[in-house]
Design a protein around this motif. Structure first.
Motif, short mmCIF file in Angstrom:
data_model
loop_
_atom_site.label_atom_id
_atom_site.label_comp_id
_atom_site.label_asym_id
_atom_site.label_seq_id
_atom_site.Cartn_x
_atom_site.Cartn_y
_atom_site.Cartn_z
N THR A 3 0.54 -1.32 -0.02
CA THR A 3 0.20 0.08 0.11
C THR A 3 1.05 1.03 -0.81
N ILE A 4 1.77 1.12 1.17
CA ILE A 4 2.96 2.27 1.42
C ILE A 4 3.60 2.28 -0.21
N ALA A 5 4.39 1.52 -1.73
CA ALA A 5 4.98 1.29 -2.40
C ALA A 5 3.36 1.79 -3.61
N GLU A 6 2.27 1.86 -3.72
CA GLU A 6 1.31 2.25 -4.75
C GLU A 6 1.23 4.00 -4.14
N ARG A 74 12.65 -1.12 2.66
CA ARG A 74 12.00 -0.02 3.25
C ARG A 74 13.17 0.73 3.38
N ASP A 75 14.32 0.70 3.47
CA ASP A 75 15.16 1.70 3.55
C ASP A 75 15.22 2.87 1.90
N TYR A 76 15.57 2.08 1.28
CA TYR A 76 15.18 2.60 -0.30
C TYR A 76 13.88 3.25 0.08
N LEU A 77 12.43 2.83 -0.34
CA LEU A 77 11.30 3.29 -0.09
C LEU A 77 11.61 4.74 0.34
N LYS A 78 11.92 4.48 1.64
CA LYS A 78 12.41 5.55 2.71
C LYS A 78 13.16 6.92 1.81
N ARG A 79 14.30 6.91 1.62
CA ARG A 79 14.91 7.46 1.17
C ARG A 79 14.27 8.05 -0.12
N GLN A 80 13.89 7.48 -0.77
CA GLN A 80 13.35 7.46 -1.95
C GLN A 80 12.15 8.77 -2.10
N LEU A 81 11.42 8.44 -0.87
CA LEU A 81 10.66 9.21 -0.59
C LEU A 81 11.11 10.94 0.23
N GLU A 82 12.05 10.97 0.59
CA GLU A 82 12.64 11.71 1.29
C GLU A 82 13.64 12.57 -0.12
#
Ligand SMILES: [Zn+2]
Length: 413
Positions: A3-6, A74-82
């Motif tokens: 869901t986060i990814a979407e 998880r780390d990747y998604l967070k950093r991509q979002l930042e």
């Protein structure tokens, strides 16, 4: 996490409505793109949504610890979002220094090199290219006989691509239907581009505004094709999108840490595919004759190019000064000619690249060095080319952040 990814994919598409260069590739559900175009969410709302999404990423659980890729995800998604959050701030008018920007967008900062650091390399070039004219002019004159004639370009590139593919296939399990097309274009700020289309297909464009020298054939074939961008994107699609259903990898936001990995692997891939002197041998025996050039020049040119490559960090300095406002276009152009061996017209083209892509420039050389150090550390000192391939391919098929490429405890710069 799905869901986060979407939500992440939809946010990247929303930013793309404000920044035409932002979404480099997207092959997820087409209706999401249509919806983003219809909504055209304001930047402030995107920023708030990104903050909420970062806060909603759950902490790592036992399942993540058991599966390395899930933890990386998880780390990747967070950093991509930042990074997305920073790009939105920039679109909204925030001014960052070159280093602040590269840290926020690409998870890395290029080392600062004084002019003296390039002096040894320039002195060696002086010895190889003697004369009284400015060094960059002598370099340009030397290269006049190494230009691929326009009517032979396609056949030289096709042969280079075939060779890179042949060298890649024994080490990478590629999907059976992977393929790409090459187009020749003009009037672009870059020299080559891979537009990944999904379904294991790429469109590769080659800019013919400026003369194309013989070494560009292998550069481009490896960097844009095998084992570079085309293979990278195909492996992400195979392993992460299709095998695991991780929808976030159907989108590629250009101004994000993913770009350092993409450009770094594309550049380092050249020496993975052509270890030792295999590149110059192939160029001399196959590409020079195909281009109608004199093969006797191949080894001298390779020596000169190896030195010019070492000046890549001088290009970072020009970009840093230009974007921080301590050099104008004319000064940056002059610096590039003096320290990075770019002819005035090429240097001017490069400053236009700075205008559009800004601190993205570090992804090529710093990216290559970080990837090289990582792969060589993972595969061990004196590893065989095959062992090096294995680590390289593992990196290509996993979501690893630039800061995770450094050895534990290694300083940022
Ligand atoms: Zn590239």
């Amino acid at each position: 996490m799905n869901t986060i990814a979407e939500r992440y994919v939809k946010l990247v598409l929303a930013v793309g409505q404000h920044d035409a260069d932002y979404v480099d590739a997207f092959y997820g559900p087409p209706e999401w793109k249509v919806e983003a175009e219809r909504q055209k969410v304001p930047l402030r709302d995107i920023a708030a949504a990104a903050d909420r999404l970062i806060a909603d990423i759950p902490p790592a659980g036992d399942a993540d610890r058991a599966d390395e890729l899930a933890g990386l995800r998880r780390d990747y998604l967070k950093r991509q979002l930042e990074a997305l959050r920073t790009r939105v701030r920039m679109l909204d008018g925030a001014k960052l220094t070159f280093d602040e920007e590269s840290q926020a967008l690409y998870d890395a900062v290029a080392p600062v090199h004084p002019e003296s650091l390039f002096a040894d390399t320039l002195a060696e070039l002086e010895r190889l290219l003697p004369g009284d004219a400015p060094l960059v002019d002598r370099y340009d004159a030397f290269r006049q006989s190494l230009i691929v004639p326009a009517d032979r370009l396609a056949r030289v590139f096709d042969r280079a691509i075939a060779e890179c593919r042949t060298r890649t296939l024994p080490h990478v399990q590629l999907p059976a239907n992977e393929s790409f097309t090459v187009e020749y274009v003009t009037n672009k700020p870059w020299s080559g581009y891979n537009w990944y289309q999904g379904n294991y297909r790429s469109l590769i464009q080659v800019n013919t505004d400026l003369p194309i020298y013989i070494d560009r054939a292998i550069d481009l074939a490896c960097h844009e094709g095998y084992p570079g961008h085309h293979v990278y994107n195909a492996l992400l699609e195979k392993h992460l999108v299709r095998d695991r259903g991780w929808v976030e990898f159907t989108i590629y936001p250009l101004f994000s840490p993913q770009s350092l990995i993409a450009e770094g692997t594309a550049n380092y891939g050249i020496e993975v595919a052509f270890p030792g002197d295999e590149r110059v041998t192939f160029e001399r025996d196959v590409l020079y004759p195909l281009a109608g050039l004199d093969p006797a020049q191949a080894s001298a040119y390779a020596r000169v190019q190896a030195l010019v490559d070492r000046l890549a960090y001088a290009g970072n300095e020009a970009a840093r000064a230009y974007l921080n406002g301590s050099a104008d276009r004319k000064q940056a152009t002059a610096w590039l000619s003096q320290y990075a061996m770019m002819s005035p017209v090429r240097a001017e083209q490069r400053t236009r690249f700075f205008d559009t892509y800004r601190s993205y420039v570090i992804n090529y050389n710093l990216g290559k060095d970080l990837v090289k150090q990582y792969v060589e550390r993972q595969s061990g000192a004196g590893a065989s080319p095959a062992r090096r391939w294995d680590e390289f391919v593992r990196l290509l098929a996993s979501p690893r952040l630039p800061s995770a490429l450094r050895a534990p405890g290694e300083p940022r710069r």
